[in-house]
Scaffold this active site. Structure first.
Site, short mmCIF file in Angstrom:
data_model
loop_
_atom_site.label_atom_id
_atom_site.label_comp_id
_atom_site.label_asym_id
_atom_site.label_seq_id
_atom_site.Cartn_x
_atom_site.Cartn_y
_atom_site.Cartn_z
N GLU A 172 125.69 58.60 60.16
CA GLU A 172 125.58 60.06 60.11
C GLU A 172 126.78 60.72 59.42
O GLU A 172 127.34 61.70 59.93
CB GLU A 172 125.38 60.62 61.52
CG GLU A 172 124.08 60.18 62.16
CD GLU A 172 123.78 60.82 63.50
OE1 GLU A 172 124.67 61.51 64.05
OE2 GLU A 172 122.65 60.64 64.01
N GLU A 295 117.43 55.56 64.15
CA GLU A 295 117.55 56.33 65.40
C GLU A 295 116.33 57.22 65.52
O GLU A 295 116.08 58.07 64.67
CB GLU A 295 118.82 57.19 65.44
CG GLU A 295 120.10 56.41 65.61
CD GLU A 295 121.32 57.29 65.86
OE1 GLU A 295 121.15 58.37 66.49
OE2 GLU A 295 122.41 56.92 65.43
#
Length: 501
Positions: A172, A295
């Protein structure tokens, strides 16, 4: 309400990469400590690994597990988690503002993974560290011996290389919450150079570059394009992350909207595929970048509790969503959506596996299964072979966010080796039973081997008391070997396993 579904064995989405049923363990909350690792717990082995958790994970048949993060990895020094435990440093975990003792690290995770029967998807820190730290980790894990890092691995008790093949290049990195956030150009350049160094150590590595951490980020799209412009030739997959929440209290119209969020997931996947292919065309490349949805899950129940949690604790209760029945229905639909896109989604990780937004929860005395455990278990164990393109005729409904959500969400998988056809079917209608009329082409049903339903629970009901179970789906009938009928109850998750020829 009626639904017609046609299945043609020759009409295939793709061969299923079973890593689509992967999961995730992060050094976060009680995922590791008091989760998979709890020295002194009654089922724990000499290394502190809980056998009851290992047994539960095996039931989910998870083929690959991402580790050690997540946000945690962007400030993690992997060297802290190797060597004698009494010499490992205790650190501040800046990602989650907790205390990390480093009593669980690389060797412990790989020992656990081998006992579970899963592969590692190892993440490297590209937030606060750079190229050589990642290359050194590959050398430590995968190089046979005769060098500093590989010999240190041997000194620490592992003679043979771990042989880890799949690696995430950071986590991320577009997120402002991330320690070491990068611009798209900065990250793409660093990912490319790190990939080159890691592959000098082990050319066989499969590498995952960070896509946007959310579809809602203002840089979505531009991020993917810029990153891939930098590292397209040296990576294999691009990551996607997406979590879903329910915000309508007891409004039945909001439940309709919540159960339609698989439409959002499908749009997200197809949008990222389009960007990958646009970069491919621009570069005149023959190489195809596939997706790692590393995710995904439901995540919203624990938000208020987490805001009130005191910082700088060891293994605090964080992100411990207690899932209800409607969450299980959504998870089932999200799994179907991943299968519908299995031509490009080659890996996915339910985030996470134990205690932290997880299907498996632990107490000091044992484990219990959340509602989402059941659809995930069935798809991961039965969704083998190839995904078949679903042709479904059924009514749809309009919700707050989505113009047309089909009441039946379904897909079939076909395992040619074992001659098994499995239908996953979810009735999203809150009140009406759905009469399913299934027609097979090029296949003949020889036996209904199994038919189950997961239904009859209130949308907000949880499984803390352990009452949730799969039940037989009665009334499944076959006709002339090419037709099947079934009655799917309102708000139900259904699985039908057929022997065919």
């Amino acid at each position: 309400m009626k639904a017609k579904m046609t299945i043609d064995a020759a009409d295939r989405v793709a061969k299923i990469d079973e890593r689509i049923y992967g999961s995730f363990i992060e050094q976060l909350g009680r995922a590791v400590y008091d989760g998979i690792y709890q020295p002194g717990q009654k089922t724990a082995d000499a290394n502190g690994l809980r056998q009851d958790v290992i047994d539960a994970v095996r039931k989910l048949n998870v083929p690959i597990v991402r580790y050690p993060g997540g946000n945690f990895v962007s400030q993690y020094k992997w060297e802290d988690g190797i060597g004698p435990k009494d010499q490992r440093p205790t650190r501040l975990d800046l990602a989650w503002q907790t205390i990390e003792t480093n009593q669980f690290g690389l060797h412990e995770f790989m020992d656990w993974a081998e006992k579970v029967g899963t592969q590692a998807n190892m993440a490297v820190n590209l937030g606060t560290r750079e190229i050589m730290a990642a290359a050194n980790l590959v050398e430590y894990c995968n190089f046979p011996g005769g060098t500093y890092w590989s010999d240190l691995r041997k000194q620490n008790g592992r003679e043979k290389p771990f042989g880890i093949k799949t690696w995430c290049l950071g986590n991320e990195m577009d997120g402002p919450w991330e320690i070491g956030q990068k611009t798209a150009y900065e990250y793409g350049y660093l990912a490319n150079e790190t990939a080159k160094a890691m592959r000098r150590v082990d050319p066989s590595l499969e590498l995952v570059a960070c896509g946007s951490s959310s579809l809602d980020n203002p840089t979505f799209g531009d991020w993917e394009r810029t990153v891939l412009d930098q590292c397209y030739d040296n990576v294999d997959l691009l990551s996607l992350h997406r979590y879903y929440g329910y915000y309508g209290d007891d409004d039945p119209n909001e439940l309709d909207n919540y159960l339609g969020k698989n439409v959002d997931l499908d749009r997200f996947i197809k949008g990222v595929v389009a960007i990958c292919d646009a970069v491919k065309a621009k570069k005149r490349s023959q190489k195809q970048i596939n997706l790692s949805f590393d995710e995904w899950n439901v995540w919203y129940h624990s938000n208020q509790q987490d805001e009130e949690t005191e910082h700088w604790q060891k293994a605090p209760h964080l992100l411990e969503d207690i899932y209800n029945f409607e969450d299980a229905l959504l998870v089932g639909s999200l799994l179907i959506t991943l299968l519908k896109n299995s031509d490009r989604v080659k890996m996915a990780c339910l985030a996470q596996l134990v205690n932290v937004i997880a299907p498996i929860m632990t107490t000091d005395d044992g484990v219990w299964y959340q509602s989402i455990f059941y659809p995930f278990m069935q798809v991961s164990n039965l969704g083998k072979g190839v995904a078949l393109t679903p042709h479904v005729a059924v009514d749809s409904y309009k919700s707050r966010e989505f113009d047309a959500v089909p009441y039946l969400d379904s897909i079939a998988t076909y395992d040619e080796e074992y001659q098994q056809l499995v239908i996953f079917a979810e009735n999203k209608h809150q009140e009406d039973e759905l009469d399913l009329d299934l027609s097979l082409r090029d296949l003949t049903i020889t036996e209904v081997e199994e038919a189950t339903e997961f239904c009859g629970y209130a949308p907000k009901q949880t499984n803390e008391d352990g009452v949730m179970k799969l039940h037989p789906l009665t009334g499944v009938k076959t006709h002339d070997g090419h037709q099947l009928t079934a009655h799917l109850k309102p708000l139900s998750w259904n699985v039908i396993r057929l022997q065919v020829k």
